[in-house]
Design a protein around this motif. Structure first.
Motif, PDB file in Angstrom:
ATOM      1  N   ASP A   1       0.806   0.071  13.892  1.00 24.45           N
ATOM      2  CA  ASP A   1       1.625   1.272  13.974  1.00 24.45           C
ATOM      3  C   ASP A   1       2.836   1.143  13.058  1.00 24.45           C
ATOM      4  N   ALA A   2       3.230   2.255  12.466  1.00 24.66           N
ATOM      5  CA  ALA A   2       4.413   2.263  11.612  1.00 24.66           C
ATOM      6  C   ALA A   2       5.671   2.146  12.469  1.00 24.66           C
ATOM      7  N   PRO A   3       6.654   1.340  12.040  1.00 23.71           N
ATOM      8  CA  PRO A   3       7.926   1.260  12.772  1.00 23.71           C
ATOM      9  C   PRO A   3       8.678   2.584  12.694  1.00 23.71           C
ATOM     10  N   PRO A   4       9.781   2.711  13.434  1.00 24.96           N
ATOM     11  CA  PRO A   4      10.568   3.954  13.386  1.00 24.96           C
ATOM     12  C   PRO A   4      11.046   4.259  11.972  1.00 24.96           C
ATOM     13  N   LEU A   5      11.221   5.526  11.688  1.00 22.54           N
ATOM     14  CA  LEU A   5      11.655   5.950  10.369  1.00 22.54           C
ATOM     15  C   LEU A   5      13.146   5.705  10.179  1.00 22.54           C
ATOM     16  N   MET A   6      13.499   5.287   8.983  1.00 26.78           N
ATOM     17  CA  MET A   6      14.898   5.237   8.579  1.00 26.78           C
ATOM     18  C   MET A   6      15.183   6.498   7.773  1.00 26.78           C
TER      19      MET A   6
ATOM     20  N   ARG B   1      11.810  -1.109   9.881  1.00 24.72           N
ATOM     21  CA  ARG B   1      12.003   0.319   9.676  1.00 24.72           C
ATOM     22  C   ARG B   1      11.005   0.831   8.639  1.00 24.72           C
ATOM     23  N   SER B   2      10.533   2.056   8.855  1.00 25.17           N
ATOM     24  CA  SER B   2       9.664   2.731   7.890  1.00 25.17           C
ATOM     25  C   SER B   2      10.511   3.652   7.026  1.00 25.17           C
ATOM     26  N   ILE B   3      10.106   3.790   5.775  1.00 31.07           N
ATOM     27  CA  ILE B   3      10.773   4.698   4.851  1.00 31.07           C
ATOM     28  C   ILE B   3       9.712   5.616   4.273  1.00 31.07           C
TER      29      ILE B   3
ATOM     30  N   GLU C   1       1.999  10.943  18.855  1.00 28.31           N
ATOM     31  CA  GLU C   1       1.230   9.742  18.585  1.00 28.31           C
ATOM     32  C   GLU C   1       1.859   8.960  17.441  1.00 28.31           C
ATOM     33  N   ALA C   2       1.917   7.643  17.608  1.00 20.70           N
ATOM     34  CA  ALA C   2       2.515   6.794  16.591  1.00 20.70           C
ATOM     35  C   ALA C   2       1.678   6.829  15.313  1.00 20.70           C
ATOM     36  N   ARG C   3       2.362   6.720  14.184  1.00 22.36           N
ATOM     37  CA  ARG C   3       1.648   6.723  12.917  1.00 22.36           C
ATOM     38  C   ARG C   3       0.935   5.399  12.722  1.00 22.36           C
ATOM     39  N   ARG C   4      -0.296   5.488  12.300  1.00 20.89           N
ATOM     40  CA  ARG C   4      -1.089   4.291  12.031  1.00 20.89           C
ATOM     41  C   ARG C   4      -1.051   3.994  10.541  1.00 20.89           C
ATOM     42  N   LEU C   5      -0.818   2.738  10.212  1.00 17.90           N
ATOM     43  CA  LEU C   5      -0.824   2.316   8.823  1.00 17.90           C
ATOM     44  C   LEU C   5      -2.239   1.972   8.392  1.00 17.90           C
ATOM     45  N   PRO C   6      -2.568   2.194   7.108  1.00 19.98           N
ATOM     46  CA  PRO C   6      -3.906   1.828   6.623  1.00 19.98           C
ATOM     47  C   PRO C   6      -4.112   0.313   6.680  1.00 19.98           C
ATOM     48  N   ASP C   7      -5.354  -0.103   6.474  1.00 18.96           N
ATOM     49  CA  ASP C   7      -5.680  -1.530   6.458  1.00 18.96           C
ATOM     50  C   ASP C   7      -5.126  -2.191   5.197  1.00 18.96           C
ATOM     51  N   VAL C   8      -4.939  -3.507   5.306  1.00 18.00           N
ATOM     52  CA  VAL C   8      -4.435  -4.286   4.172  1.00 18.00           C
ATOM     53  C   VAL C   8      -5.511  -4.370   3.098  1.00 18.00           C
TER      54      VAL C   8
END
Length: 411
Positions: free
Chosen positions: A2-7, A324-326, A193-200
């Motif tokens: 999940d992506a961390p909170p937005l800055m 933090r996510s940007i 819903e929390a944002r999901r980050l793509p796979d590495v």
């Protein structure tokens, strides 16, 4: 993941100060600029024919006096710089560079260089002239007065740099500034819903020499990730050492050349406050540990350090910490900035000093009161770590200094 909170950042937000790398005008560039301006003024002003004119011989005397005074000011600057930096490093911390990095130091020297160049150039340009414009000595006097004002400011800054209370206040204020910018109150996360980050898809490895990660050009990194339609997750904290072979970042959802990511990493030999929330804690801990060393044995100084540390911890105790996510302009997460956790701040700010204060009951007693006060402000999930340290401190007091278990700080 999940992506961390937005800055959130922008012209009206505090985070704008930290997402852009701080590229202050280098001392050498400022000196060259001042020298060029002094040269231009020295060549042009003596050519003014109109207006009030004064005797050239007297003007040359004024310029010579200004030149000699400039040399004295330059000597004073270097003497102050050397003595203050040496004293602060020996008595506080070798990482304490508040005075040396203060812009007033190189601004004063740049003005001195400009005035010196102007005085010499104007003297030669006057040559055999019988009279010159009053602008020539007036400019010299104005520059000399400005130099004296800045030198006075430099002296006051130097004196502040050797006083404990001012040093602690400066470190705390700089720490609070970066903490408010990174852990801002208006930081938001998605309510749904929390944002999901793509796979590495790849990793970026550091291939250069060993350096300290001083800053990250976050806005440039966001633009790079947007163009490649990827998410870049930084894996190192600002202020930590980058060794050859270390993983700097993970790229998720696509590919981007390693060089484009690495160009946003600003390495240096020293840490800087601009994007480093841990530096203030590290410096305060250094000062406290030096005060508690057997050679110094100054627990009262350690108590003052704890007061400054408490001010920083109380600022972040109730809020959200961690990464933090940007996002880009479209709102898509593009960069994840790694930031310290609550345990990181406690470990650097308190744990080392607690261990060193085992034989200092006044310090241990103050730590206990600090933890009790901090517990009332901290979020529920952060209280167990405070309780664990509080139990340890009370056990130390009970075993080593029973009379202090129910007493005050002893200040």
């Amino acid at each position: 993941m999940d992506a961390p909170p937005l800055m959130l950042f922008g012209p009206d937000r505090s985070a704008e100060r930290v997402v852009r790398p701080r590229r202050a005008l280098r001392a050498g560039v400022s000196q060259v600029f001042a020298a060029v301006v002094g040269l231009a003024l020295g060549l042009l002003l003596p050519r003014i024919d109109g207006g009030y004119q004064v005797t050239a011989v007297r003007v040359v005397d004024v310029l010579k006096v200004s030149g000699v005074g400039v040399l004295s000011v330059a000597t004073l600057i270097f003497s102050l710089l050397f003595l203050v930096v040496q004293w602060a490093a020996g008595n506080f911390s070798h990482r304490l560079l508040l005075f040396r990095s203060d812009p007033v130091v190189w601004r004063v020297f740049a003005l001195v260089v400009g005035l010196l160049v102007y005085s010499v150039t104007a003297t030669l340009a006057i040559g055999s002239h019988r009279t010159v414009s009053v602008a020539v000595p007036t400019t010299a006097l104005v520059l000399t007065g400005a130099a004296l004002v800045l030198v006075r400011k430099l002296q006051l800054t130097a004196l502040r740099s050797i006083q404990l209370a001012h040093v602690l206040a400066d470190v705390r204020q700089r720490g609070q500034k970066v903490l408010r910018a990174l852990y801002q109150e208006d930081t938001e996360s998605d309510a749904g819903e929390a944002r999901r980050l793509p796979d590495v898809t790849s990793t970026v490895v550091w291939g250069g020499d060993t350096v300290l990660l001083a800053q990250v050009d976050v806005l440039r990194l966001v633009r790079t990730a947007t163009r490649a339609d990827v998410v870049v997750v930084l894996k190192v904290l600002v202020g930590t050492a980058l060794q050859p072979g270390d993983v700097v970042a993970e790229v998720r959802g696509g590919r981007v050349p390693d060089a484009e990511v690495l160009t946003t990493v600003v390495g240096d030999v020293e840490r800087a406050f601009h994007q480093d929330p841990m530096l203030a804690f590290r410096l305060l801990s250094d000062i406290g540990l030096r005060a508690l060393s057997p050679a110094i044995n100054d627990p009262a100084t350690a108590v003052q350090v704890l007061d400054a540390t408490e001010g920083l911890l109380r600022l972040i105790a109730p809020g959200d910490l961690g990464d933090r996510s940007i996002a880009d302009e479209a709102g898509a997460v593009r960069v994840v900035l790694r930031l310290p956790s609550w345990e990181d701040f406690l470990r650097v700010g308190l744990d080392d000093m607690c261990r060193a204060a085992s034989d200092a009951p006044m310090v241990l007693s103050h730590v206990r009161e600090l933890l009790v006060r901090l517990r009332t402000r901290a979020r529920e999930d952060r209280r167990p770590s405070l309780d664990e340290r509080l139990v340890w401190v009370e056990e130390e007091l009970a075993a080593r200094h029973p009379p202090f278990l129910g007493g005050g700080t002893g200040r």
